[in-house]
Motif scaffolding. Sequence first.
Motif, short mmCIF file in Angstrom:
data_model
loop_
_atom_site.label_atom_id
_atom_site.label_comp_id
_atom_site.label_asym_id
_atom_site.label_seq_id
_atom_site.Cartn_x
_atom_site.Cartn_y
_atom_site.Cartn_z
N ALA A 159 0.72 -1.20 -0.03
CA ALA A 159 -0.14 0.07 -0.11
C ALA A 159 0.90 1.37 0.03
N PRO A 160 0.57 2.22 -0.91
CA PRO A 160 1.40 3.70 -0.74
C PRO A 160 0.76 4.33 0.41
N PHE A 161 1.93 5.17 0.76
CA PHE A 161 1.59 6.33 1.64
C PHE A 161 1.23 7.43 1.07
N LEU A 162 0.32 8.38 1.71
CA LEU A 162 -0.19 9.41 1.29
C LEU A 162 0.52 10.52 1.83
N GLU A 163 1.38 11.44 1.31
CA GLU A 163 2.25 12.46 1.64
C GLU A 163 1.20 13.61 2.30
N SER A 164 1.75 14.10 3.57
CA SER A 164 1.19 15.00 4.00
C SER A 164 1.72 16.43 4.16
N GLU A 165 2.93 16.66 3.74
CA GLU A 165 3.75 17.89 3.78
C GLU A 165 3.43 18.58 4.76
N PHE A 166 3.69 17.91 5.86
CA PHE A 166 3.76 18.62 7.37
C PHE A 166 5.21 19.00 7.45
N GLU A 167 5.39 20.23 8.07
CA GLU A 167 6.79 21.03 8.13
C GLU A 167 7.21 20.63 9.44
N GLU A 168 7.86 19.60 9.41
CA GLU A 168 8.37 18.96 10.66
C GLU A 168 9.61 19.47 11.30
N ASP A 169 9.48 19.99 12.50
CA ASP A 169 10.51 20.53 13.35
C ASP A 169 11.48 19.37 13.92
N GLU A 170 10.65 18.23 14.34
CA GLU A 170 11.52 16.94 14.79
C GLU A 170 10.83 15.72 14.05
N PRO A 171 11.54 14.66 13.90
CA PRO A 171 10.74 13.53 13.29
C PRO A 171 9.94 12.86 14.26
N GLY A 172 8.96 12.28 13.96
CA GLY A 172 8.00 11.69 14.58
C GLY A 172 7.02 12.33 15.76
N MET A 173 7.19 13.70 15.20
CA MET A 173 6.13 14.72 16.11
C MET A 173 5.07 15.07 15.12
N GLN A 174 4.52 14.36 14.10
CA GLN A 174 3.36 14.59 13.46
C GLN A 174 1.94 14.44 14.33
N PRO A 175 1.07 15.07 14.37
CA PRO A 175 -0.11 15.05 15.00
C PRO A 175 -0.90 13.90 14.26
N TYR A 176 -1.72 13.11 15.56
CA TYR A 176 -2.66 11.98 15.07
C TYR A 176 -3.53 12.28 14.13
N VAL A 177 -3.70 11.37 13.26
CA VAL A 177 -5.05 11.38 12.30
C VAL A 177 -6.37 11.16 12.97
N SER A 178 -7.47 12.12 12.92
CA SER A 178 -8.46 11.78 13.82
C SER A 178 -9.73 11.38 12.81
N PHE A 179 -9.72 11.45 11.59
CA PHE A 179 -10.73 10.71 10.69
C PHE A 179 -10.24 10.85 9.34
N VAL A 180 -10.53 9.75 8.41
CA VAL A 180 -10.31 9.44 7.15
C VAL A 180 -11.57 9.11 6.52
N ARG A 181 -11.68 9.39 5.25
CA ARG A 181 -12.56 9.12 4.31
C ARG A 181 -12.10 9.07 3.06
N ILE A 182 -13.06 8.24 2.16
CA ILE A 182 -12.44 8.11 0.87
C ILE A 182 -13.74 7.63 -0.09
N ASN A 183 -13.58 7.89 -1.26
CA ASN A 183 -14.77 7.51 -2.35
C ASN A 183 -14.05 7.09 -3.75
N SER A 184 -14.65 7.14 -4.80
CA SER A 184 -14.07 6.62 -5.78
C SER A 184 -12.74 7.39 -6.29
N SER A 185 -12.93 8.73 -6.12
CA SER A 185 -11.67 9.51 -6.46
C SER A 185 -10.85 10.27 -5.57
#
Length: 598
Positions: free
Chosen positions: A244-270
């Motif tokens: 499975a591919p990862f979808l990039e988030s383009e966060f401006e990280e100051d330190e590795p591993g400090m990204q915020p949690y994902v609260s919700f995800v949704r998907i449709n055909s496109s």
Amino acid sequence: MDDRSLEEFRRRWQEELAQAQALRKRRRPEAAERRPRRPEVNPGRGEQAWGYLALAKGLLEGAGRPPGARATRAERSDAASRSRSPPSREGAGGGEALVEQLIRDLNEMDDVPFFDVQLPYELAINIFQYLGRKELGRCAQVSKTWKVIAEDEVLWYRLCQQEGHLLESSISDYSCWKLVFQECRAREHMLRTNWKNRKGAVSELEPVPDAVLCDVHSHDGVVVAGYTSGDVRVWDTRTWDYVAPFLESEFEEDEPGMQPYVSFVRINSSLAVAAYEDGFLNIWDLRTGRYPIHRFEHDARIQALALSRKGATVATASAFGVIMLYPNEEGYWQMATEFEVQKLVDYLEIVPDTGRFPVAIAAAGDLVYLLKAEDSARTLHYVYGQPVTCLDVSANQVAFGVKSLGWVYEGNKILVYSLEAERCLSKLGNALGDFTCVNLRDSPPSLMVSGNMDRRVRIHDLRTDKIALSLSAHQLGVSAVQMDDWKIVSGGEEGLVSVWDYRMNQKLWEVHSRHPVRHISFNSHSLITANVPCERVVRNADLDNSATHRRHRGLIHAYAFAVDQLAFQSTLPICRLACGAMSSHNYNLALAFSDSTA
């Protein structure tokens, strides 16, 4: 024989014969000359022929009964048997000859064929389109003309479309739609058998290392998942491609591993959408690449997220506001409208098939709002002290569960509202526990399925406002449920996934995992289930051992029932990788050797 009775019989019969001959000549003037006469009586003439035979028998036997009296059943049977026997010239003379003439005339009257009526081909197709597959098969056995009409491609193409087969195909895609329909029916029967026997392939989608599963959503076999590490991952289970591919988030990280949690995800055909704990929202186009096409920032945490099943409309709820986003004619995303509500939104859904202006339903405490673009927010339902516990919408209705509190306890119910009339249509159920999930959109017409904290799954009949079936399904309450025309798939807080044949009121099979079931989605050939942990932190310092802690991080299972093998005998993901793949698995397996040497 009395001369008056015989004369009366001859007069009546000549009138009937003259009328029948005139009618036959009007329909087909030359049919009587070309068609040979049949030598025996057609039993299809019915009571009229039996009446004439009985009358003739009474005249010949000289019974004392009046000419207009009705013959008994025994006498009619005797007359029929006498009419089939060779005529006797002894005694009766001209009377028996009159009966023979009567029989010949009846046969001649019955020679008018029913299936020789000529109709235009287009008119015959319009008549046959109201028939089902069984009726068309019977009509094809009537005659050659009817066989050509009953096997017309237009009729079988419409049957395929009506039963949900190959909906996106056109009539020119196949040369024999009757054969295609038969193959679709055979495949549907095979899939239903595999569902009942749990026959197929099951796979566990590989999780993100050192992260806990936060939310899962799927559409038509494509699965998206968000993790505590901030990663968003997509699988396409239709192709059995589990890299499975990862979808990039383009966060401006100051330190590795400090990204915020994902609260919700949704998907449709496109589209794929992810909301984060810090209020950011990312939108990806699955057809263009792994990088987001739009990024939106809220001032506070996002409490609810909704994505239209068809189209490109995203709705989010943050603080006391609800916004709708969709692209303009040039393809640039913009905020279409913004609504202000009185309480924090708990549930948010987008109404399907609303045309140009999107419509959303938001539940905030004991308030239910109807949100239409280019309009202000309107209150659809409000009863003080009855908070909403679950929500689902269809094209023209909305269903939500309410919890009864306060001095007057009326029981927990599910309310069904009409979106067009904006009024309550039904009040369903009267349970002691809270309704935790309801599925209106995927249920068959006039039916709806719901789950409750009292461990029961209920099927509601919207026509009678009654409970059609109640199943004791889970031990700690129902957390997810979906149904179709013959089965129910339910998930519980204890981690159990159960499959039911509700027509037989029978459980088919079940699967247990560690965490509560938060997502269930299935179609005729596949099933997606997700067990999401309640805690988002692994309480152990040893995070390097994946086999030990994978059970703490949540599981996503994909079942493919089109594969003809038992589900518990399916191949492990490590056995499906290519030889050059750099991925490794640790299933915590050990080999045991005997101390004795042979």
